[in-house]
Design an enzyme around this catalytic site. Structure first.
Site, PDB file in Angstrom:
ATOM      1  N   PHE A   1       0.827  -1.208   0.000  1.00  0.00           N
ATOM      2  CA  PHE A   1       0.000   0.000   0.000  1.00  0.00           C
ATOM      3  C   PHE A   1       0.863   1.261   0.000  1.00  0.00           C
ATOM      4  O   PHE A   1       0.432   2.333  -0.431  1.00  0.00           O
ATOM      5  CB  PHE A   1      -0.973  -0.001   1.185  1.00  0.00           C
ATOM      6  CG  PHE A   1      -0.368   0.349   2.517  1.00  0.00           C
ATOM      7  CD1 PHE A   1      -0.319   1.659   2.953  1.00  0.00           C
ATOM      8  CD2 PHE A   1       0.113  -0.645   3.360  1.00  0.00           C
ATOM      9  CE1 PHE A   1       0.208   1.983   4.190  1.00  0.00           C
ATOM     10  CE2 PHE A   1       0.636  -0.333   4.595  1.00  0.00           C
ATOM     11  CZ  PHE A   1       0.695   0.980   5.013  1.00  0.00           C
ATOM     12  N   LYS A   2       2.107   1.134   0.446  1.00  0.00           N
ATOM     13  CA  LYS A   2       2.978   2.303   0.540  1.00  0.00           C
ATOM     14  C   LYS A   2       3.471   2.777  -0.819  1.00  0.00           C
ATOM     15  O   LYS A   2       4.082   3.846  -0.915  1.00  0.00           O
ATOM     16  CB  LYS A   2       4.130   2.013   1.494  1.00  0.00           C
ATOM     17  CG  LYS A   2       3.609   1.871   2.922  1.00  0.00           C
ATOM     18  CD  LYS A   2       4.568   1.217   3.863  1.00  0.00           C
ATOM     19  CE  LYS A   2       3.910   1.012   5.229  1.00  0.00           C
ATOM     20  NZ  LYS A   2       4.714   0.251   6.176  1.00  0.00           N
ATOM     21  N   ASP A   3       3.196   2.010  -1.883  1.00  0.00           N
ATOM     22  CA  ASP A   3       3.457   2.525  -3.225  1.00  0.00           C
ATOM     23  C   ASP A   3       2.706   3.834  -3.461  1.00  0.00           C
ATOM     24  O   ASP A   3       3.200   4.721  -4.157  1.00  0.00           O
ATOM     25  CB  ASP A   3       3.031   1.506  -4.288  1.00  0.00           C
ATOM     26  CG  ASP A   3       4.001   0.339  -4.420  1.00  0.00           C
ATOM     27  OD1 ASP A   3       5.215   0.558  -4.272  1.00  0.00           O
ATOM     28  OD2 ASP A   3       3.537  -0.795  -4.661  1.00  0.00           O
TER      29      ASP A   3
ATOM     30  N   THR B   1       7.595  -0.830   3.546  1.00  0.00           N
ATOM     31  CA  THR B   1       7.990   0.564   3.296  1.00  0.00           C
ATOM     32  C   THR B   1       9.260   0.630   2.452  1.00  0.00           C
ATOM     33  O   THR B   1       9.337   1.376   1.475  1.00  0.00           O
ATOM     34  CB  THR B   1       8.222   1.317   4.619  1.00  0.00           C
ATOM     35  OG1 THR B   1       7.002   1.406   5.327  1.00  0.00           O
ATOM     36  CG2 THR B   1       8.743   2.723   4.364  1.00  0.00           C
TER      37      THR B   1
ATOM     38  N   ALA C   1       4.735   6.561  -1.452  1.00  0.00           N
ATOM     39  CA  ALA C   1       6.141   6.698  -1.835  1.00  0.00           C
ATOM     40  C   ALA C   1       6.304   7.259  -3.243  1.00  0.00           C
ATOM     41  O   ALA C   1       7.196   8.083  -3.495  1.00  0.00           O
ATOM     42  CB  ALA C   1       6.841   5.343  -1.723  1.00  0.00           C
TER      43      ALA C   1
END
Length: 352
Positions: free
Chosen positions: A50-52, A83, A55
């Site tokens: 989900f951190k795509d 992450t 980021a």
């Protein structure tokens, strides 16, 4: 887009639109698995994390603001799993930016370690003998080291950097509107109480949801769902915040004993407000495995261990847990399950 009021005139509209298009060749999928349950799928980005979402937007905006600088910008990142992969992928080959990722040796999945160990060029990964909390402490210490900061331009891509959280709020806004529009057809509920059950470790994702709610997303409340690293559920239950060493679980990206976003949450809300807005829940490894099995048996949907913690929290609430809270039954916060606080939206769960 919801980002424009935050950006203001810092980035011209055309440039901002190009950043958004380049950052997101994928979307968040809101998938119904039963009439009142939707899974927000955030694994469709390049590293399946989900951190795509945070980021990739962060990398492109940092690159935009850094383009006229002569000195390299150094990004320091601590990761408990996903992450680091998302940040490494997002910043790979971005000119003028170097990235150093710290991860706990032996405490991330083999796939995550393969992702981290194959970055080259401006992205490097270092294995640390310790836990995620140790990695995070090293990063935070670097930012308070005046000698280091005088010699290097430093920034972070962890959720301690607000530019990671703001773009993650986008999918809360989007998915809450999707559910509000779908619910009358899916469940014959015309005005649904939309509750986000968030698998949580460092609490950056849930904090992004709080930001989205403050920006006007039609969200009634949240469930903070953790694994056995239950620092926040214990705080909500007792009023005493006690950071502790993290312990290893099957949902390793949530193995955080000292969540840094606690500081953001208490600056946004006092404890009574948190108890009104959040339900709180934790689950051990045995319960996590059973949740994966139960969800697949009943819905045909296969969850990962992190999502399984959230699904079990929701399932326990709607199958009598919230009603038991409203009846005044006592809950032992040291055992897996709900804590005893009653959120303001509790009655809506029973009605729906």
């Amino acid at each position: 887009p919801s980002i424009w009021p935050i950006i203001g005139d810092e980035i011209p509209d055309n440039d901002l639109q190009e950043i958004i298009i380049d950052a997101y060749p994928f979307t968040a999928q809101t998938v119904p698995i039963d009439p009142t349950t939707y899974v927000l799928e955030l694994h469709h980005g390049p590293t399946c994390a989900f951190k795509d979402f945070g980021a990739r937007f962060m990398a492109r905006t940092m690159s935009y603001f850094n383009k006229d600088e002569d000195d390299v910008l150094h990004i320091l990142v601590a990761t408990s799993g996903d992450t680091g992969s998302a940040v490494g992928s997002a910043f790979q080959d971005v000119p003028g930016i170097d990235v150093t990722i710290l991860y706990p040796k032996g405490k991330i999945s083999p796939l995550q370690e393969k992702q981290l160990s194959t970055f080259t060029g401006n992205v490097r990964s270092l294995a640390v003998d310790g836990t995620f909390d140790d990695c995070q402490k090293l990063v935070k210490t670097a930012f308070t080291d005046s000698d280091l900061r005088n010699n290097l331009r430093l920034s972070s891509a962890n959720s301690i950097n607000i530019s990671r959280l703001i773009p993650q709020s986008f999918y809360y806004l989007y998915s809450s509107l999707v559910v509000r529009n779908r619910a009358p057809r899916d469940s014959r509920i015309d005005n649904p109480a939309i509750i986000f059950v968030v698998p949580s470790g460092n609490f950056g994702n849930l904090t992004s949801g709080l930001i989205a709610q403050k920006m006007g997303a039609p969200i009634s409340g949240f469930v903070a769902a953790t694994n056995a690293n239950r620092t926040i559920p214990d705080w909500i239950a007792t009023g005493n915040y006690k950071a502790r060493p993290s312990i290893a679980t099957y949902s390793n990206a949530m193995d955080v004993g000292s969540p840094s976003n606690y500081e953001r949450i208490i600056n946004m809300y006092n404890l009574d407000e948190v108890r009104s807005l959040f339900a709180s829940y934790w689950l051990d490894d045995a319960g996590t495995l059973q949740a994966i099995k139960n969800c697949h048996t009943r819905t045909g949907y296969m969850l990962d261990p992190h999502g399984a913690v959230a699904w079990q929290a929701w399932d326990d609430m709607r199958r009598g847990g919230m009603e038991a809270l409203l009846r005044g039954e006592d809950f032992d916060h040291t055992k897996p399950g709900l804590t005893k606080n009653i959120p303001s939206w509790a009655q809506k769960i029973i009605e729906n």
